[in-house]
Design a protein around this motif. Structure first.
Motif, PDB file in Angstrom:
ATOM      1  N   GLN A  44      88.674  60.623  36.429  1.00  0.00           N
ATOM      2  CA  GLN A  44      90.021  60.574  35.106  1.00  0.00           C
ATOM      3  C   GLN A  44      90.422  59.570  34.714  1.00  0.00           C
ATOM      4  OE1 GLN A  44      90.107  63.410  32.899  1.00  0.00           O
ATOM      5  NE2 GLN A  44      89.275  64.756  34.323  1.00  0.00           N
ATOM      6  N   GLU A 138      93.724  60.166  24.439  1.00  0.00           N
ATOM      7  CA  GLU A 138      92.495  60.483  25.736  1.00  0.00           C
ATOM      8  C   GLU A 138      93.302  60.810  26.451  1.00  0.00           C
ATOM      9  OE1 GLU A 138      88.537  60.027  25.728  1.00  0.00           O
ATOM     10  OE2 GLU A 138      88.789  58.383  25.927  1.00  0.00           O
ATOM     11  N   HIS A 142      93.212  63.845  29.482  1.00  0.00           N
ATOM     12  CA  HIS A 142      92.890  63.137  30.989  1.00  0.00           C
ATOM     13  C   HIS A 142      94.016  63.159  31.359  1.00  0.00           C
ATOM     14  CE1 HIS A 142      88.730  62.617  29.030  1.00  0.00           C
ATOM     15  NE2 HIS A 142      89.405  61.924  28.663  1.00  0.00           N
ATOM     16  N   ASP A 145      94.858  67.308  32.476  1.00  0.00           N
ATOM     17  CA  ASP A 145      93.753  67.640  33.583  1.00  0.00           C
ATOM     18  C   ASP A 145      93.799  66.715  35.078  1.00  0.00           C
ATOM     19  OD1 ASP A 145      92.344  68.364  31.594  1.00  0.00           O
ATOM     20  OD2 ASP A 145      90.093  67.192  32.029  1.00  0.00           O
TER      21      ASP A 145
END
Length: 264
Positions: A44, A138, A142, A145
């Motif tokens: 990531q 982004e 990410h 995540d």
């Protein structure tokens, strides 16, 4: 002409917040699997570092960026994973250093960009403000995540307004990338911000409408949650279709996340 400074400042804040989350992790934690299949925490951060470098080239060296695009076109299904895999092989210290140096260089380049300049990208050309917005989107997605893999809840902030705005602006792109004709009419989008205020876009009387929490909309357009698990409401067939295909990121249609299993 919009001043890009506020969104560049918010991008820096989003990145620094994520940096605090990963800076002291153990090697074992860097190897944890995230909700993205096959991607660890290292993948990531490596992806963010890789994309920051791509953005830096787009802003400072159009020729070098064109070469990256040619590589992407040669391997459209694998170039993103390959970039993440290359960075994930670094040690955590090397990966952190690479990510920090890259995002600092991009921050400086965006702040120094000539007013009105537009830069090439994997989708349409971008202004400095648009580039910073895409990078913030982004970084947030990410980072989510990573937080999920660590079992950490990151409270939503008003920085989500940039992600919301990008999600609204990419409506037509989402239709096009799925081979569909975008609707001619604008939609009305009304979303409840983290502080309880309402962020509204589009004509107030538009018959096609989307409402719900801003956080849920951001999860949808970054494809971090399935629509079935979100409290978003669509009025009108076109708006309903949009919620099935929405994506705020460039590239081919994303696979999205499956719906959560019913605990019953």
């Amino acid at each position: 002409m919009a001043d890009p400074t506020p969104v560049i400042d918010d991008l820096r804040a989003e990145s620094e917040e994520l940096d605090l989350l990963v800076a002291e992790l153990s090697p074992e934690q860097w190897a944890l699997q995230t909700p993205a299949p096959g991607w660890t925490l290292a993948h990531q951060i490596a992806h963010l570092a890789w994309t920051d470098r791509s953005a830096l080239l787009a802003v400072t060296d159009a020729g070098a960026f064109r070469a990256l695009v040619e590589k992407a076109l040669a391997a459209p299904g694998s170039f993103v994973d390959e970039g993440a895999e290359e960075g994930a092989r670094l040690t955590p210290a090397e990966l952190l250093s690479t990510w920090r140096e890259g995002r600092t260089a991009l921050d400086r380049a965006l702040r120094n960009a000539p007013p009105g300049a537009r830069f090439p990208w994997y989708g349409p050309p971008m202004s400095a403000a648009s580039m910073a917005t895409a990078r913030l989107m982004e970084t947030w997605a990410h980072g989510l995540d990573i937080a999920d893999a660590l079992g950490v809840v990151r409270p939503p902030t008003d920085r989500l307004k940039h992600v919301v705005r990008l999600g609204v602006r990419t409506r037509d792109f989402a239709y096009t990338v799925h081979g569909l004709t975008p609707p001619a009419e604008e939609f009305r989008v009304e979303l409840t911000a983290p502080d309880g205020t309402v962020w509204a876009y589009g004509p107030q009387g538009a018959p096609q409408r989307v409402t719900g929490p801003a956080l849920d909309f951001c999860l949808l357009v970054t494809q971090r949650a399935h629509r079935a698990d979100l409290a978003l409401t669509a009025v009108g067939p076109d708006a309903d279709r949009w919620l099935d295909i929405a994506q705020a990121f460039a590239g081919p249609p994303g696979g999205g996340r499956p719906p959560k299993e019913d605990p019953a």
